[in-house]
Design a protein around this motif. Sequence first.
Motif, PDB file in Angstrom:
ATOM      1  N   PRO A  86       8.029   2.784  -9.412  1.00 50.60           N
ATOM      2  CA  PRO A  86       7.299   2.845 -10.832  1.00 50.60           C
ATOM      3  C   PRO A  86       5.895   3.457 -10.774  1.00 50.60           C
ATOM      4  CG  PRO A  86       8.506   0.735 -10.480  1.00 50.60           C
ATOM      5  CD  PRO A  86       8.583   1.528  -9.303  1.00 50.60           C
ATOM      6  N   LEU A  87       5.043   3.122  -9.619  1.00 51.16           N
ATOM      7  CA  LEU A  87       4.037   3.682  -9.556  1.00 51.16           C
ATOM      8  C   LEU A  87       3.918   5.142  -9.279  1.00 51.16           C
ATOM      9  CD1 LEU A  87       2.129   0.859  -7.568  1.00 51.16           C
ATOM     10  CD2 LEU A  87       1.939   1.201  -9.870  1.00 51.16           C
ATOM     11  N   SER A  88       5.005   5.779  -8.632  1.00 50.94           N
ATOM     12  CA  SER A  88       5.168   7.091  -8.435  1.00 50.94           C
ATOM     13  C   SER A  88       5.384   7.616  -9.833  1.00 50.94           C
ATOM     14  CB  SER A  88       6.071   7.510  -7.427  1.00 50.94           C
ATOM     15  OG  SER A  88       5.873   6.840  -6.253  1.00 50.94           O
ATOM     16  N   GLU A  89       6.302   7.132 -10.481  1.00 48.12           N
ATOM     17  CA  GLU A  89       6.493   7.678 -11.893  1.00 48.12           C
ATOM     18  C   GLU A  89       5.347   7.562 -12.620  1.00 48.12           C
ATOM     19  OE1 GLU A  89       9.881   7.081 -15.338  1.00 48.12           O
ATOM     20  OE2 GLU A  89       9.280   5.179 -14.127  1.00 48.12           O
ATOM     21  N   ALA A  90       4.407   6.807 -12.566  1.00 47.74           N
ATOM     22  CA  ALA A  90       3.177   6.646 -13.304  1.00 47.74           C
ATOM     23  C   ALA A  90       2.231   7.570 -12.795  1.00 47.74           C
ATOM     24  CB  ALA A  90       2.649   5.221 -13.123  1.00 47.74           C
ATOM     25  N   GLY A  91       2.545   8.378 -11.734  1.00 44.67           N
ATOM     26  CA  GLY A  91       1.393   9.388 -11.104  1.00 44.67           C
ATOM     27  C   GLY A  91       0.782   9.175  -9.757  1.00 44.67           C
ATOM     28  N   VAL A  92       0.981   8.018  -9.172  1.00 42.77           N
ATOM     29  CA  VAL A  92       0.628   7.769  -7.683  1.00 42.77           C
ATOM     30  C   VAL A  92       1.069   8.993  -6.950  1.00 42.77           C
ATOM     31  CG1 VAL A  92       0.318   6.312  -5.549  1.00 42.77           C
ATOM     32  CG2 VAL A  92       0.195   5.571  -7.941  1.00 42.77           C
ATOM     33  N   ARG A  93       0.440   9.806  -6.103  1.00 44.58           N
ATOM     34  CA  ARG A  93       1.168  10.792  -5.492  1.00 44.58           C
ATOM     35  C   ARG A  93       1.471  10.451  -3.743  1.00 44.58           C
ATOM     36  NH1 ARG A  93       3.787  11.764  -8.477  1.00 44.58           N
ATOM     37  NH2 ARG A  93       2.964  12.505 -10.495  1.00 44.58           N
ATOM     38  N   LEU A  94       0.674   9.445  -3.337  1.00 45.61           N
ATOM     39  CA  LEU A  94       0.564   9.140  -1.865  1.00 45.61           C
ATOM     40  C   LEU A  94       0.367   7.546  -1.980  1.00 45.61           C
ATOM     41  CD1 LEU A  94       0.399   9.837   1.204  1.00 45.61           C
ATOM     42  CD2 LEU A  94      -1.933  10.296   0.815  1.00 45.61           C
ATOM     43  N   HIS A  95       1.426   6.885  -1.099  1.00 47.22           N
ATOM     44  CA  HIS A  95       1.553   5.576  -0.984  1.00 47.22           C
ATOM     45  C   HIS A  95       1.284   5.450   0.648  1.00 47.22           C
ATOM     46  CE1 HIS A  95       3.337   4.458  -4.752  1.00 47.22           C
ATOM     47  NE2 HIS A  95       4.145   5.749  -4.563  1.00 47.22           N
ATOM     48  N   LEU A  96       0.114   4.511   1.056  1.00 49.68           N
ATOM     49  CA  LEU A  96      -0.256   4.387   2.368  1.00 49.68           C
ATOM     50  C   LEU A  96       0.155   3.059   2.830  1.00 49.68           C
ATOM     51  CD1 LEU A  96      -3.718   5.845   2.546  1.00 49.68           C
ATOM     52  CD2 LEU A  96      -1.882   6.875   3.298  1.00 49.68           C
ATOM     53  N   GLY A  97       0.691   2.881   3.950  1.00 49.96           N
ATOM     54  CA  GLY A  97       1.031   1.505   4.326  1.00 49.96           C
ATOM     55  C   GLY A  97       1.539   1.415   5.862  1.00 49.96           C
ATOM     56  N   LYS A  98       2.521   0.611   6.049  1.00 46.44           N
ATOM     57  CA  LYS A  98       3.137   0.455   7.434  1.00 46.44           C
ATOM     58  C   LYS A  98       4.664   0.101   7.250  1.00 46.44           C
ATOM     59  CE  LYS A  98       2.129  -4.005   8.985  1.00 46.44           C
ATOM     60  NZ  LYS A  98       1.471  -4.822  10.149  1.00 46.44           N
ATOM     61  N   GLY A  99       5.509   0.319   7.856  1.00 45.94           N
ATOM     62  CA  GLY A  99       6.908   0.084   7.878  1.00 45.94           C
ATOM     63  C   GLY A  99       7.746   1.011   7.498  1.00 45.94           C
ATOM     64  N   ALA A 100       9.165   0.779   7.633  1.00 45.81           N
ATOM     65  CA  ALA A 100      10.291   1.663   7.102  1.00 45.81           C
ATOM     66  C   ALA A 100      10.394   1.260   5.584  1.00 45.81           C
ATOM     67  CB  ALA A 100      11.415   1.689   7.936  1.00 45.81           C
ATOM     68  N   LEU A 101      10.841   2.072   4.761  1.00 43.91           N
ATOM     69  CA  LEU A 101      11.435   2.183   3.463  1.00 43.91           C
ATOM     70  C   LEU A 101      12.694   2.004   3.490  1.00 43.91           C
ATOM     71  CD1 LEU A 101       8.661   4.155   1.612  1.00 43.91           C
ATOM     72  CD2 LEU A 101       8.505   1.634   2.048  1.00 43.91           C
ATOM     73  N   SER A 102      13.272   1.518   2.290  1.00 39.05           N
ATOM     74  CA  SER A 102      14.699   1.722   2.042  1.00 39.05           C
ATOM     75  C   SER A 102      14.890   3.161   1.773  1.00 39.05           C
ATOM     76  CB  SER A 102      15.112   0.720   1.085  1.00 39.05           C
ATOM     77  OG  SER A 102      14.518   1.227  -0.272  1.00 39.05           O
ATOM     78  N   ARG A 103      16.308   3.273   1.718  1.00 40.08           N
ATOM     79  CA  ARG A 103      16.797   4.835   1.366  1.00 40.08           C
ATOM     80  C   ARG A 103      16.542   4.856  -0.187  1.00 40.08           C
ATOM     81  NH1 ARG A 103      16.605   9.550   1.893  1.00 40.08           N
ATOM     82  NH2 ARG A 103      16.677   9.076   4.291  1.00 40.08           N
ATOM     83  N   GLU A 104      16.622   3.941  -1.063  1.00 39.23           N
ATOM     84  CA  GLU A 104      16.448   3.910  -2.366  1.00 39.23           C
ATOM     85  C   GLU A 104      15.026   4.256  -2.699  1.00 39.23           C
ATOM     86  OE1 GLU A 104      16.055   0.511  -5.397  1.00 39.23           O
ATOM     87  OE2 GLU A 104      18.052   0.732  -4.668  1.00 39.23           O
ATOM     88  N   PHE A 112      10.141  11.516  -7.855  1.00 36.80           N
ATOM     89  CA  PHE A 112       8.747  11.422  -8.736  1.00 36.80           C
ATOM     90  C   PHE A 112       7.735  12.237  -7.977  1.00 36.80           C
ATOM     91  CE2 PHE A 112      10.867   7.195  -9.903  1.00 36.80           C
ATOM     92  CZ  PHE A 112      11.336   7.581 -11.149  1.00 36.80           C
ATOM     93  N   GLY A 113       8.059  12.995  -7.051  1.00 26.77           N
ATOM     94  CA  GLY A 113       7.112  13.958  -6.582  1.00 26.77           C
ATOM     95  C   GLY A 113       5.859  13.262  -5.749  1.00 26.77           C
ATOM     96  N   SER A 114       6.243  12.334  -5.138  1.00 22.65           N
ATOM     97  CA  SER A 114       5.008  11.444  -4.260  1.00 22.65           C
ATOM     98  C   SER A 114       5.516  11.507  -3.091  1.00 22.65           C
ATOM     99  CB  SER A 114       5.321  10.131  -4.780  1.00 22.65           C
ATOM    100  OG  SER A 114       4.878   9.908  -6.490  1.00 22.65           O
ATOM    101  N   VAL A 115       4.662  10.853  -2.061  1.00 17.79           N
ATOM    102  CA  VAL A 115       5.164  10.735  -0.406  1.00 17.79           C
ATOM    103  C   VAL A 115       4.416   9.319  -0.137  1.00 17.79           C
ATOM    104  CG1 VAL A 115       5.176  13.216  -0.077  1.00 17.79           C
ATOM    105  CG2 VAL A 115       2.880  12.063   0.314  1.00 17.79           C
ATOM    106  N   TYR A 116       4.872   8.920   1.183  1.00 18.02           N
ATOM    107  CA  TYR A 116       4.457   7.754   1.779  1.00 18.02           C
ATOM    108  C   TYR A 116       3.995   8.177   3.105  1.00 18.02           C
ATOM    109  CZ  TYR A 116       5.443   3.290   4.488  1.00 18.02           C
ATOM    110  OH  TYR A 116       5.274   2.229   5.057  1.00 18.02           O
ATOM    111  N   ALA A 117       2.982   7.722   3.717  1.00 23.95           N
ATOM    112  CA  ALA A 117       2.325   7.861   4.999  1.00 23.95           C
ATOM    113  C   ALA A 117       1.986   6.612   5.534  1.00 23.95           C
ATOM    114  CB  ALA A 117       1.166   8.849   4.554  1.00 23.95           C
ATOM    115  N   VAL A 118       2.268   6.452   6.920  1.00 23.00           N
ATOM    116  CA  VAL A 118       2.043   5.168   7.545  1.00 23.00           C
ATOM    117  C   VAL A 118       0.639   5.349   8.394  1.00 23.00           C
ATOM    118  CG1 VAL A 118       4.335   4.587   7.900  1.00 23.00           C
ATOM    119  CG2 VAL A 118       3.093   6.206   9.563  1.00 23.00           C
ATOM    120  N   ILE A 119       0.024   4.339   8.403  1.00 20.95           N
ATOM    121  CA  ILE A 119      -1.110   4.346   9.067  1.00 20.95           C
ATOM    122  C   ILE A 119      -0.848   2.840  10.126  1.00 20.95           C
ATOM    123  CG2 ILE A 119      -3.644   3.445   8.983  1.00 20.95           C
ATOM    124  CD1 ILE A 119      -3.944   4.357   6.248  1.00 20.95           C
ATOM    125  N   PRO A 120      -1.008   3.769  11.349  1.00 16.79           N
ATOM    126  CA  PRO A 120      -0.771   2.338  12.313  1.00 16.79           C
ATOM    127  C   PRO A 120      -1.699   1.290  12.520  1.00 16.79           C
ATOM    128  CG  PRO A 120      -0.851   4.667  13.261  1.00 16.79           C
ATOM    129  CD  PRO A 120      -1.309   4.663  12.058  1.00 16.79           C
TER     130      PRO A 120
END
Length: 169
Positions: A86-104, A112-120
């Motif tokens: 939902p946040l990607s659909e609202a315009g967030v382009r980059l999510h930062l965190g840690k851990g694996a995400l589900s395939r969904e 929605f044209g966004s990406v996820y990056a991990v910060i160890p």
Amino acid sequence: MKIIETPICRADIDNLRVGDMVLIRGDIFCGRDAVLPKVQQAIRQGELAALGIELEGSVIFHTAVSPAGVGPTSSNKLEIESSIGPLSEAGVRLHLGKGALSRETVEALDRFGSVYAVIPPVTALLGDKTVSRELVAFPELGMEALYRLRVEGYPAIIAAAHGRSIYDE
């Protein structure tokens, strides 16, 4: 190393590949379990503008902000991961965190044209440099008991010496 400046445009996202190392510049939002559902509610109710929040091209760092600093929390916690689409659909382009995400969730990012990056987390960086640990005193305190560690190569920055501090202005 790729430089990303906020607000992030779609072309910036299109040029990123898994494994790219990036440096982020500009404003980012920080939020985790408790606040991200509230942000989603504000989106649904059309209240973001009244709160002074513009999500288009933004970054959200899955963290709390404390006097001790910030560090990534697990992005696959239910409240956090369920907010990513939902946040990607609202315009967030980059999510930062840690851990694996589900395939969904990975597919929602793409949709929605966004990406996820991990910060160890720091503990991940230091774990292989801890040779041994020993409980020394106060076992009733659990993880807050006194331990002795044997380490090899822990990185550190001297923050105070000779009457000076890096925190002095």
